[in-house]
Design a protein around this motif. Structure first.
Motif, PDB file in Angstrom:
ATOM      1  N   ALA A   1     -29.825  38.325  43.095  1.00 13.17           N
ATOM      2  CA  ALA A   1     -28.549  38.749  42.296  1.00 13.17           C
ATOM      3  C   ALA A   1     -28.048  37.545  41.510  1.00 13.17           C
ATOM      4  O   ALA A   1     -27.597  37.558  40.360  1.00 13.17           O
ATOM      5  CB  ALA A   1     -27.635  38.999  43.000  1.00 13.17           C
TER       6      ALA A   1
ATOM      7  N   ALA B   1     -29.286  45.175  45.266  1.00 12.51           N
ATOM      8  CA  ALA B   1     -29.147  44.290  44.194  1.00 12.51           C
ATOM      9  C   ALA B   1     -30.143  44.246  43.240  1.00 12.51           C
ATOM     10  O   ALA B   1     -29.425  44.223  41.761  1.00 12.51           O
ATOM     11  CB  ALA B   1     -29.548  42.910  44.877  1.00 12.51           C
TER      12      ALA B   1
ATOM     13  N   GLN C   1     -28.480  44.942  39.204  1.00 12.04           N
ATOM     14  CA  GLN C   1     -28.809  44.398  37.980  1.00 12.04           C
ATOM     15  C   GLN C   1     -29.627  45.111  36.898  1.00 12.04           C
ATOM     16  O   GLN C   1     -29.625  44.880  35.751  1.00 12.04           O
ATOM     17  CB  GLN C   1     -29.754  43.114  38.358  1.00 12.04           C
TER      18      GLN C   1
END
Length: 209
Positions: free
Chosen positions: A69, A128, A132
């Motif tokens: 991340a 994560a 994203q």
């Protein structure tokens, strides 16, 4: 009489030690990909015992997700700065394609590709990765929506087009990584494809020279 002296040991604050461990893990992931993150590798890079890493990072899955991340967040912020410096929607889209396909982000391509594969077995990483990917979707979709509002683009499906364009760029970068070829030669073709996808006039999505 002989005497011996030992070097005084400096005990670091917990926050400082924890930050050093994360920094070591981040350096490994940037250089070798997140698949290289093991307890032993992180300990060696940080210069501490494996047990100390385990104390501060009891879950390697969580550490991998944290590092992933952080690295992708850094990339997104960088690209946001690049496209944010350009006012024209077509030129912004061209700047996005150019910076993502300029061959300078190979380390991050490895992070993405390995992250996708590893996320199947790591729930924290999967969350994560999805977060994203949604950030990339938001960034590209906002460029397309701005172009539609300005009359430069005519698509009625900015979300779907953004998703397809991201997939094209990611796929080409991943293939170039595997083939050992230069992805920059596909930037102009991708820009022409982007014009068709967003409904823009030919040549209105320039690649900076």
């Amino acid at each position: 009489m002989s005497s011996t002296s030992s070097r005084p040991r400096t005990r670091k604050a917990p926050a400082e030690r924890a930050a050093e461990i994360v920094a070591a893990a981040t350096a490994i992931a940037r250089e070798q990909g997140p698949s290289a993150l093991t307890l032993r590798a992180v300990a060696e890079r940080a210069g501490v015992a494996s047990g100390l890493v385990a104390h501060y990072q009891p879950s390697m899955d969580d550490l991998v997700a944290r590092v992933y991340a952080d690295l992708v967040d850094e990339e997104v912020r960088d690209v946001e700065g690049v496209v944010g410096a350009v006012a024209d929607p077509g030129a912004r889209l061209g700047a996005l394609i150019d910076t993502l396909m300029d061959g300078e982000r190979e380390e991050l391509t490895v992070v993405w590709v390995e992250g996708w594969a590893m996320a199947r077995r790591n729930d924290a990483l999967a969350r994560a990765v999805r977060a994203q990917m949604e950030r990339w979707q938001t960034l590209v979709e906002s460029i397309i929506e701005d172009g539609c509002r300005a009359g430069a683009f005519s698509t009625t499906e900015p979300g779907e087009v953004a998703w397809q364009l991201i997939g094209m760029i990611d796929g080409l970068n991943a293939q170039s990584l595997s083939r050992g070829t230069d992805t920059t030669r596909f930037a102009a073709r991708t820009a022409r494809a982007a014009e068709a996808l967003v409904g823009a006039a030919p040549g209105s999505v320039p690649i900076p020279t």
